[in-house]
Design a protein around this motif. Sequence first.
Motif, mmCIF file in Angstrom:
data_model
loop_
_atom_site.group_PDB
_atom_site.id
_atom_site.type_symbol
_atom_site.label_atom_id
_atom_site.label_comp_id
_atom_site.label_asym_id
_atom_site.label_seq_id
_atom_site.Cartn_x
_atom_site.Cartn_y
_atom_site.Cartn_z
ATOM 1 N N ASP B 11 23.450 23.568 61.466
ATOM 2 C CA ASP B 11 23.363 22.733 60.263
ATOM 3 C C ASP B 11 22.143 21.826 60.373
ATOM 4 O O ASP B 11 22.060 20.993 61.290
ATOM 5 C CB ASP B 11 24.643 21.900 60.123
ATOM 6 C CG ASP B 11 24.631 21.064 58.860
ATOM 7 O OD1 ASP B 11 24.636 21.656 57.759
ATOM 8 O OD2 ASP B 11 24.592 19.830 58.986
ATOM 9 N N ASP B 13 20.982 19.280 58.719
ATOM 10 C CA ASP B 13 21.167 17.835 58.603
ATOM 11 C C ASP B 13 21.650 17.239 59.911
ATOM 12 O O ASP B 13 21.123 16.260 60.414
ATOM 13 C CB ASP B 13 22.173 17.533 57.492
ATOM 14 C CG ASP B 13 21.577 17.808 56.114
ATOM 15 O OD1 ASP B 13 20.333 17.793 56.033
ATOM 16 O OD2 ASP B 13 22.353 18.046 55.179
ATOM 17 N N GLN B 14 22.718 17.869 60.443
ATOM 18 C CA GLN B 14 23.270 17.342 61.686
ATOM 19 C C GLN B 14 22.239 17.441 62.803
ATOM 20 O O GLN B 14 22.111 16.532 63.634
ATOM 21 C CB GLN B 14 24.528 18.121 62.063
ATOM 22 C CG GLN B 14 25.685 17.884 61.098
ATOM 23 C CD GLN B 14 26.893 18.723 61.438
ATOM 24 O OE1 GLN B 14 27.451 18.558 62.516
ATOM 25 N NE2 GLN B 14 27.262 19.615 60.539
ATOM 26 N N ALA B 16 19.069 17.383 62.596
ATOM 27 C CA ALA B 16 18.060 16.328 62.434
ATOM 28 C C ALA B 16 18.608 14.978 62.862
ATOM 29 O O ALA B 16 17.933 14.188 63.521
ATOM 30 C CB ALA B 16 17.611 16.280 60.984
ATOM 31 N N ASN B 17 19.862 14.724 62.485
ATOM 32 C CA ASN B 17 20.475 13.441 62.837
ATOM 33 C C ASN B 17 20.578 13.265 64.348
ATOM 34 O O ASN B 17 20.276 12.205 64.891
ATOM 35 C CB ASN B 17 21.859 13.328 62.212
ATOM 36 C CG ASN B 17 21.780 13.015 60.717
ATOM 37 O OD1 ASN B 17 20.693 12.683 60.210
ATOM 38 N ND2 ASN B 17 22.899 13.123 60.034
ATOM 39 N N TYR B 18 21.074 14.347 65.021
ATOM 40 C CA TYR B 18 21.174 14.291 66.488
ATOM 41 C C TYR B 18 19.787 14.009 67.084
ATOM 42 O O TYR B 18 19.624 13.134 67.932
ATOM 43 C CB TYR B 18 21.668 15.608 67.078
ATOM 44 C CG TYR B 18 23.085 16.000 66.701
ATOM 45 C CD1 TYR B 18 24.040 15.026 66.431
ATOM 46 C CD2 TYR B 18 23.460 17.334 66.674
ATOM 47 C CE1 TYR B 18 25.334 15.402 66.108
ATOM 48 C CE2 TYR B 18 24.740 17.718 66.362
ATOM 49 C CZ TYR B 18 25.673 16.737 66.067
ATOM 50 O OH TYR B 18 26.935 17.108 65.754
ATOM 51 N N TYR B 20 17.127 12.778 65.846
ATOM 52 C CA TYR B 20 16.633 11.427 65.577
ATOM 53 C C TYR B 20 17.258 10.429 66.537
ATOM 54 O O TYR B 20 16.562 9.639 67.183
ATOM 55 C CB TYR B 20 16.939 11.049 64.126
ATOM 56 C CG TYR B 20 16.584 9.642 63.775
ATOM 57 C CD1 TYR B 20 15.259 9.288 63.450
ATOM 58 C CD2 TYR B 20 17.552 8.634 63.803
ATOM 59 C CE1 TYR B 20 14.933 7.989 63.158
ATOM 60 C CE2 TYR B 20 17.228 7.333 63.505
ATOM 61 C CZ TYR B 20 15.919 7.003 63.181
ATOM 62 O OH TYR B 20 15.598 5.709 62.883
ATOM 63 N N PRO B 106 34.001 14.611 63.971
ATOM 64 C CA PRO B 106 32.705 13.909 63.896
ATOM 65 C C PRO B 106 32.466 13.034 65.136
ATOM 66 O O PRO B 106 33.421 12.483 65.685
ATOM 67 C CB PRO B 106 32.861 13.060 62.634
ATOM 68 C CG PRO B 106 34.324 12.880 62.467
ATOM 69 C CD PRO B 106 35.003 14.045 63.071
#
Lengths: 777, 232
Positions: B11, B13-14, B16-18, B20, B106
């Motif tokens: 995924d 988005d996830q 990228a979030n991780y 970051y 989550p």
Amino acid sequence: MNVFKHKRRRGPKLGTKLMLLGLLVLLIPTWINYRQLIEMERILIQAQSQTQLKTAQGISTLFNGREDLFQNLPISLDDYEALFANPMQDPIRFDGKDSDWEELSGKFRTFGLDAGSDVDAGFRLTLGERAGQLNVLMKVNDQDLVLRDQGMLRLDNADHVRLNFIKANGEDARVVLTFPDNGIITAYNMDKEWKFSETGPPEKKFHGYVQQTDTGYLLEFRMPLDLLGSRRYFGLSFVDVDDIKTRKVRAITQTLPKSNKVGFNLVVLRSPELLNIVEGLGYAGARIVVIDSEKRVRAQTGGLSTLRSTTPDTNWIARVRGWLEVFHPYIKKMVGTGDITIPAENAESITNQLIESSLAGDPAVLISRAMVLLDAGSISKADRPKLAQEIIMAAHPIVSENKILGTVIVEQNIDEIVSFQRNALEQIVVFSTTGLLIAFVALLLFAGRLAWRIRNLRKETSRAIDERGRLITDTLKSEINAGDEIGDLARSVSGLLSKLHQHNNFLENMPRTLRHEINNPLNTLSTSLQNLAEETPSIRESKYIESAKRGVLRIGAIVQNLADAANLEEALESEEFEIIDVQKLVENYVANCNISHKNTSFEYSGTSSPIYAQVSDYRIEQLLDKLIDNAVDFHVSDSSIKVQVSAYRGYMQITVANRGPVLPNSSEQSLFDSMVSHRRDGPQNKLHFGLGLYVVRTIAQYHGGNVRAMNLVDGSGVAVVVQIPLATTASRDPSSAITAHATDRTPVASKTPVASKMSVASKTPAVGKPQASIQTL
Amino acid sequence: MPKLIAIVEDDPDQRANYAYAITKKGYEVQAYASREEALLGFDKQLPDLVILDIILGDEVDAGFQICRDILSRSPSLPVIFLTERINEIDKISGLRLGAWDYLSKPISLDYLAEKISSLLRLGEVSSTQVSASDNVKVIGHLSLDQDALLLTWKNQRLDLSGTEFRMLAKLVKVPGHAVSYESFMNATMQSLVTNNTINTHMRNIRKKFEAIDPEFDCIKSEYGFGYRWIKQ
């Protein structure tokens, strides 16, 4: 549990229905056959009646105009007393016994017995005719028997019998029968005074026997009929001498007419000429009787053949027929056309009617059940009732110019005619019965097997779904390969089950799938929020970030709860059970509740002794979590939540009660289904899916127990009661522990409470119907 | 030189979030979207720690395969599963493959960062074979080295997972005091933890103790509250 268990009135079973139908199908042809036979018999009898009438007509034609044959008797008997000499079949033995007179029993006349049957010097007279001889049987009443003194010449000084008749040459004849000794009779021709023998030596044409009896004499003798001539005038007297000293004649009882005008009786016999003609006409199985206009039998020939030929059959039908002999009377009754069956007692009058109507000039046919007219001599009296049978009588008048001379009656046994028809009926009965039996057994087997198959199918179908409606299996095994409709049904049900199973699987996996699908975006959301806060320190403290985080957590919790509940049963499978003191566990738990729920007070009451049960402690803890959560959610503030542990024979009970809104009626069981929440006025701000009590029930049932919720007796709140069976063996402290003595793990209803003092207000606590044991809080 | 952390997550988005968040903590990050991509990347350079999702695109077991592959190259490499598949069976098979921890979504990024740092430290410890550290706590027969994540009971070594170790450390912080479920939840460093999860972990810990000492009975359940360590 049986999902088809409805309280419904049960109709007849399939097997019964099939058999009834089968019987009907089998009975119809049998009945038709039977009707056919009845009709056949009717036609046969009718035809036979016609034939007989024709025969009678034919015979009567022979006699038409033959007045001479009837004229050897005076047509009018006004001046004479008739003595009927009945024809006899068997010869008579002159032995002083009347047993060989059986065939003429009842055909006697009495003389001098008007005042009673034992009048002195009275007698009964029976006349028979056989082979040109006149047979005479006399039964004489006489108190004092005086036998002839052979030393005296006078013959009238002892008991004797006088015979008067007119000889063939027209002369008067006087014969005396004397009794010189018991058994012997001697006949003498007498002078006109009846005193001395006219000829001297005894008359040899008379032969007989006298027997002294208790009441008098039994006398039988015979004389040649030729002696009487053609007109047969005949008189008979008994002369009684009682005083052996004076030897005077005391009384004379005679057969002569009272008027004594002519002085003779008339011995009426069959006309030989008629007999000769009739005998030539006789045919097998029929009896022909000629009767004159005075209703006297003038000639008779043939006999009713009554005995069936009994040729022993050896085939199986005959053997079965042998068994069916017992049914003969019923068969006869069935076949016999009831409307013409006449009781034997009435037969005589019926026959008279027939004769009268015939003598009036109308040919007549009669079917009667009787031994009518002159009985066949060959039948002994004992056999008579058995052989009384239906006969057809046809009567046709004999006419001469405008006068009716008499009538011809032809009699024939119906049995002769209908015997073959009865045989046919018997065969039908045999075949029908055998066929019925075979068909019955086959039907029984078929119906039984059908019912058995359907029952099996039903059982398996019932077993496919448990009492909570969950599928246990997705296929059926029985009948699945059968080619008939039951097989179709089984396959259809099986298909249904497998489709249902697929759907169920889908539903069961739904929470997991949901969690799986939701967790990823949730994770994105959660991590994005965190990164957002990290990236932009200015909004880190924003309340919206916090509320968004809380929202994420809540969604996560919801999904997690759903998935946990869905996985619960699976998870329970791997749970380890051990025997622990549940009382201690609950006590400990409630103590901790006071710490974890600071604003709520808890009251605990338990037993003083340990209660051992085989449980998974985490699951019991989870169960208590849910119960306490539920109670805390709904309790009225400032009231305390009451937890009680009690033990009964075989099971223990945990009750959690709170004051608060009560349950609506009829929701007490559905409460425990998942996603069901009933208390509308409960707290709105908390997670509330109605999963808690579902978890409670699942855990309790997994422990072999159950759970009930009920309103408190006083209506102030709700109690949830969990019952769990006790451990069967106390491994820790058997002396003081409360454990079950029963060997079964399932709770037993209606057991006496062992520790009833522990329950506050329990009536009869039982697994089946637990009582809210907390009335006041 | 910053540690290299590999992230395999389909995924974007996830992922990228991780990336970051972890970069923010001072690590170097390599993020891959699929199994092939990841294995190609590992061919070039082995990371110091791998974070794996199990389901990658259509491949439902891709994470397990990567784990098997990479551990065959470097058996002591710390591997963390971070996945929405939280069934017990997945967890067990993941750990059995040699993963160091198994985290469920989550996830809290802070916890993740902490987990990474502790695992990297643990990896260092095991690789440098520094057995004794100063931060050793001894309670009765139990000795607990929080830096090295080393645990012995009656001088026998016990292998606990990271979460289990932290829970035990929490339990014995003040021996004899009851520790609530809530405290344990924090110790697991996961955002969504139920009592059941704690109970499962506790049972596993107990079993590990009982495996080397059948007499072990120091962990007491405080039903409705939590657990208590008592001295034997």
